[in-house]
Design an enzyme around this catalytic site. Structure first.
Site, PDB file in Angstrom:
ATOM      1  N   GLU A   1       0.831  -1.203   0.000  1.00 12.81           N
ATOM      2  CA  GLU A   1       0.000   0.000   0.000  1.00 12.81           C
ATOM      3  C   GLU A   1       0.868   1.256   0.000  1.00 12.81           C
ATOM      4  O   GLU A   1       0.514   2.269  -0.604  1.00 12.81           O
ATOM      5  CB  GLU A   1      -0.974  -0.032   1.177  1.00 12.81           C
ATOM      6  N   GLU A   2       2.012   1.199   0.667  1.00  9.76           N
ATOM      7  CA  GLU A   2       2.928   2.346   0.633  1.00  9.76           C
ATOM      8  C   GLU A   2       3.393   2.614  -0.794  1.00  9.76           C
ATOM      9  O   GLU A   2       3.464   3.774  -1.229  1.00  9.76           O
ATOM     10  CB  GLU A   2       4.134   2.073   1.535  1.00  9.76           C
ATOM     11  N   ARG A   3       3.703   1.563  -1.521  1.00 12.67           N
ATOM     12  CA  ARG A   3       4.221   1.740  -2.877  1.00 12.67           C
ATOM     13  C   ARG A   3       3.136   2.196  -3.839  1.00 12.67           C
ATOM     14  O   ARG A   3       3.396   3.010  -4.736  1.00 12.67           O
ATOM     15  CB  ARG A   3       4.895   0.440  -3.325  1.00 12.67           C
TER      16      ARG A   3
END
Length: 386
Positions: A241-243
């Protein structure tokens, strides 16, 4: 993926908030190398924007991840990279594992206030000797009764100088590197924590970044997220999700950079015409806009599959890789077209040139994304998981 009326209304609300509450202050916050995170987060929390895809019982909206993606994309409307990144840490980096695997008590104590904007969180993974090599981190926790005693250090930690708590990846055992780590929520006012240094960076100036020391910091074992020894797995999931957030939030800044450059090129007199009359300039800007749209399509596809519950490790890594490289190309090319004006500090293109460089480093360097992709393609050996 296609945004619905509800997605667009969320983006409209956020962009209005950015125009009224963030962009008028960006230059001052950049100069101060910090922004009032608690104040901004409280206002975002009041608008219901910090927990769109988080459970309703903890104050979230209970929507699917596509709404978080729409939020990330609209955050690109902010005229710097530091403030959106700080918000992204709260929504997509330090809270996904807590929301997914944390106990009810832990989520009520830490997730609910984060969604409300009452507290600021940070994610503690990187260390001076272990950035992209997450398995190599050295910070450790030993058990003492019902507590952990945590020692070590974390570096490059966004929000850490203002944060109320850290979602910390720490060694809690002596087993294999991929099975000896746990994610633990650490209150940042705990005895034994030293906020040792504010790190000055070439970009992302409004985002505070710290070096943090831990010396036998006592934390209840109940603050562990999920199962002991599963922290590496949880963090790898959290990274997806960060990426995706990184890719989505880069789209609008790149588009704005291209648009600003077109306007400049149409005004800049050159060789009896304008810079925009040069076919090379026209073609290069057209190519860059095409690449931005290709990244958008890749990011949307990854989001679609993520919402459907599929593993998007490969697609998220591709989007992150493309985002970092394309941001560098757009900023560098456009700065060149601006000439001397592009080399001035206040120019928005030069700010993207500085801020955007982090996209190829933070959250896993480009080379790490390539390693992941080579493994998923079956052309590189996977490390032993025993």
């Amino acid at each position: 993926m296609q945004y619905t009326h509800e997605h667009l209304e969320i983006q409209k609300t956020l962009r209005r908030f950015i125009d009224e509450e963030i962009n008028p202050h960006v230059d001052a916050w950049e100069a101060a190398e910090s922004f009032p995170a608690h104040e901004v987060f409280r206002k975002l929390g009041a608008l219901g924007l910090l927990g769109l895809n988080k459970p309703e019982e903890y104050g979230g909206a209970g929507l699917d991840y596509s709404y978080a993606m729409a939020l990330a994309e609209a955050l690109g409307h902010v005229r710097c990279g530091g403030v959106p990144m700080a918000i992204g840490v709260q929504t997509d980096m330090c809270t996904p594992a807590l929301a997914r695997f944390g106990s009810d008590a832990l989520r009520r104590e830490f997730l609910a206030p984060a969604i409300a904007g009452e507290t600021v969180g940070c994610i503690g993974v990187s260390e001076p000797g272990a950035g992209s090599d997450v398995a190599g981190l050295k910070s450790h926790a030993r058990k003492d009764g019902g507590d952990y005693l945590i020692s070590g250090q974390k570096m490059w930690i966004t929000n850490s100088l203002q944060a109320d708590w850290m979602c910390m990846l720490v060694n809690t055992g002596d087993g294999p590197a991929h099975r000896n780590k746990s994610l633990v929520i650490v209150p940042m006012d705990s005895p034994g924590i030293e906020k040792a240094k504010k790190i000055r960076k070439i970009g992302m100036h409004s985002s505070d970044t710290g070096l943090i020391y831990f010396d036998n910091v006592r934390v209840p074992q109940r603050n562990r997220i999920g199962e002991e020894g599963q922290g590496f797995v949880y963090q790898m999931q959290q990274f997806q999700e960060e990426r995706l957030w990184c890719a989505a939030s880069s789209l609008e800044p790149m588009e704005a950079c291209i648009t600003d450059t077109i306007e400049w090129a149409q005004q800049r007199k050159l060789f009896g015409g304008t810079l925009a009359d040069q076919q090379w300039v026209q073609f290069k800007l057209a190519e860059l806009q095409t690449e931005v749209e290709a990244l958008r399509a890749l990011t949307y596809r990854a989001c679609d599959l993520h919402v459907q519950g599929e593993d998007v490790t490969a697609l998220a890594s591709m989007a992150k890789l493309k985002c970092g490289r394309l941001t560098r190309e757009v900023a560098d090319t456009c700065l060149q077209f601006w000439g001397g004006m592009g080399f001035t500090w206040e120019n928005r293109v030069s700010r993207l040139y500085r801020d955007g460089r982090l996209a190829s480093i933070g959250g896993g360097a480009d080379e790490v994304m390539l390693v992941i992709l080579a493994k998923t393609m079956g052309i590189a050996k996977r490390p032993p998981q025993s």
